[in-house]
Design a protein around this motif. Structure first.
Motif, short mmCIF file in Angstrom:
data_model
loop_
_atom_site.label_atom_id
_atom_site.label_comp_id
_atom_site.label_asym_id
_atom_site.label_seq_id
_atom_site.Cartn_x
_atom_site.Cartn_y
_atom_site.Cartn_z
N VAL A 90 7.46 -1.02 6.94
CA VAL A 90 7.16 0.33 6.48
C VAL A 90 8.41 0.81 5.76
O VAL A 90 9.50 0.84 6.35
CB VAL A 90 6.83 1.27 7.66
CG1 VAL A 90 6.67 2.71 7.17
CG2 VAL A 90 5.58 0.81 8.38
N ASP A 91 8.27 1.13 4.48
CA ASP A 91 9.38 1.69 3.72
C ASP A 91 9.10 3.16 3.47
O ASP A 91 7.98 3.54 3.10
CB ASP A 91 9.54 0.98 2.37
CG ASP A 91 10.23 -0.36 2.49
OD1 ASP A 91 10.92 -0.60 3.49
OD2 ASP A 91 10.08 -1.18 1.56
N VAL B 201 8.29 12.61 -0.64
CA VAL B 201 8.50 11.40 0.13
C VAL B 201 7.38 10.40 -0.18
O VAL B 201 6.27 10.78 -0.54
CB VAL B 201 8.56 11.71 1.66
CG1 VAL B 201 7.21 12.15 2.18
CG2 VAL B 201 9.11 10.56 2.44
N MET B 202 7.72 9.11 -0.06
CA MET B 202 6.75 8.03 -0.25
C MET B 202 6.80 7.14 0.99
O MET B 202 7.88 6.84 1.51
CB MET B 202 7.11 7.20 -1.48
CG MET B 202 6.28 5.94 -1.66
SD MET B 202 6.81 4.97 -3.10
CE MET B 202 5.93 5.85 -4.38
N LEU B 203 5.64 6.73 1.46
CA LEU B 203 5.50 5.84 2.59
C LEU B 203 4.76 4.61 2.10
O LEU B 203 3.74 4.73 1.41
CB LEU B 203 4.70 6.54 3.70
CG LEU B 203 4.45 5.79 4.98
CD1 LEU B 203 5.74 5.53 5.73
CD2 LEU B 203 3.49 6.60 5.86
N ALA B 204 5.27 3.43 2.42
CA ALA B 204 4.65 2.20 1.94
C ALA B 204 4.55 1.18 3.07
O ALA B 204 5.45 1.07 3.90
CB ALA B 204 5.48 1.61 0.80
N HIS B 205 3.43 0.46 3.10
CA HIS B 205 3.33 -0.77 3.86
C HIS B 205 3.64 -1.87 2.87
O HIS B 205 2.99 -1.96 1.82
CB HIS B 205 1.91 -0.97 4.40
CG HIS B 205 1.72 -0.49 5.79
ND1 HIS B 205 0.59 -0.77 6.51
CD2 HIS B 205 2.49 0.26 6.60
CE1 HIS B 205 0.68 -0.23 7.72
NE2 HIS B 205 1.83 0.42 7.78
N THR C 293 13.77 1.44 6.10
CA THR C 293 12.88 0.30 6.28
C THR C 293 12.72 0.04 7.77
O THR C 293 13.70 -0.17 8.48
CB THR C 293 13.45 -0.95 5.59
OG1 THR C 293 13.49 -0.70 4.17
CG2 THR C 293 12.59 -2.17 5.85
N TYR C 294 11.47 0.07 8.22
CA TYR C 294 11.12 -0.15 9.62
C TYR C 294 10.25 -1.40 9.68
O TYR C 294 9.17 -1.44 9.07
CB TYR C 294 10.38 1.08 10.15
CG TYR C 294 9.75 0.95 11.51
CD1 TYR C 294 10.32 0.19 12.53
CD2 TYR C 294 8.56 1.62 11.80
CE1 TYR C 294 9.74 0.10 13.78
CE2 TYR C 294 7.96 1.54 13.06
CZ TYR C 294 8.56 0.77 14.04
OH TYR C 294 7.97 0.68 15.28
N ARG D 98 0.88 -1.17 0.00
CA ARG D 98 0.00 0.00 0.00
C ARG D 98 0.91 1.22 0.00
O ARG D 98 1.93 1.23 0.69
CB ARG D 98 -0.89 0.03 1.24
CG ARG D 98 -1.95 -1.06 1.26
CD ARG D 98 -2.82 -0.93 2.51
NE ARG D 98 -4.02 -1.70 2.36
CZ ARG D 98 -4.37 -2.68 3.19
NH1 ARG D 98 -3.61 -3.00 4.22
NH2 ARG D 98 -5.50 -3.33 3.00
N LEU D 99 0.54 2.26 -0.78
CA LEU D 99 1.40 3.43 -0.93
C LEU D 99 0.68 4.72 -0.54
O LEU D 99 -0.50 4.89 -0.84
CB LEU D 99 1.83 3.59 -2.39
CG LEU D 99 2.58 2.44 -3.05
CD1 LEU D 99 2.86 2.78 -4.50
CD2 LEU D 99 3.86 2.15 -2.30
#
Length: 125
Positions: free
Chosen positions: A104-105, A34-38, A58-59, A27-28
């Motif tokens: 989370v990326d 900035v980009m946050l992804a699951h 990467t978390y 998911r983005l």
């Protein structure tokens, strides 16, 4: 998604989940810079060796990933739930899900190949 003026609130569960392969989906959320992804990886999922201009953080929320940095046989780093890995721009890396994993990326700038779906290396069945 809820928008007020220039502020947007997101709910992960309401976001569309893009299925890239049997073992990988995401998911983005993308801003201007900035980009946050699951990213959802099933145990055994391999993210092939690649690199990109984007700085990456990467978390790991659940599970664990084994990274190889520099090359397929490069430095090995295992990142588990609660841990964070920073990958600078243009550093080759690959990852293997040691168990079912949610990470989370964060990318800066946003990954254009993810937005235009030209990330073929992730879409192999």
């Amino acid at each position: 998604m809820e928008t007020t003026s220039s502020v947007t609130k997101y709910t992960w569960d309401a976001m569309p989940r893009e299925q890239l392969s049997d073992q990988l989906s995401r998911r983005l959320i993308t801003g201007q810079d900035v980009m946050l992804a699951h990213v959802y990886l099933k145990q055994g999922c391999i993210v092939p060796l690649h690199h990109h201009i984007n700085e990456q953080i990467t978390y790991i929320l659940e599970g664990a990933l084994r990274f190889h940095i520099g090359a397929a046989d490069g430095e090995e780093i295992i990142v588990r739930a609660g841990e964070v890995l920073h990958i600078p721009s243009n550093v080759p890396h690959m990852a293997e899900a040691l168990e079912d994993t949610l990470d989370v990326d964060i990318f800066s700038p946003p990954r254009q190949d993810w937005l235009d779906k030209s990330d073929d290396y992730l879409r192999k069945k």
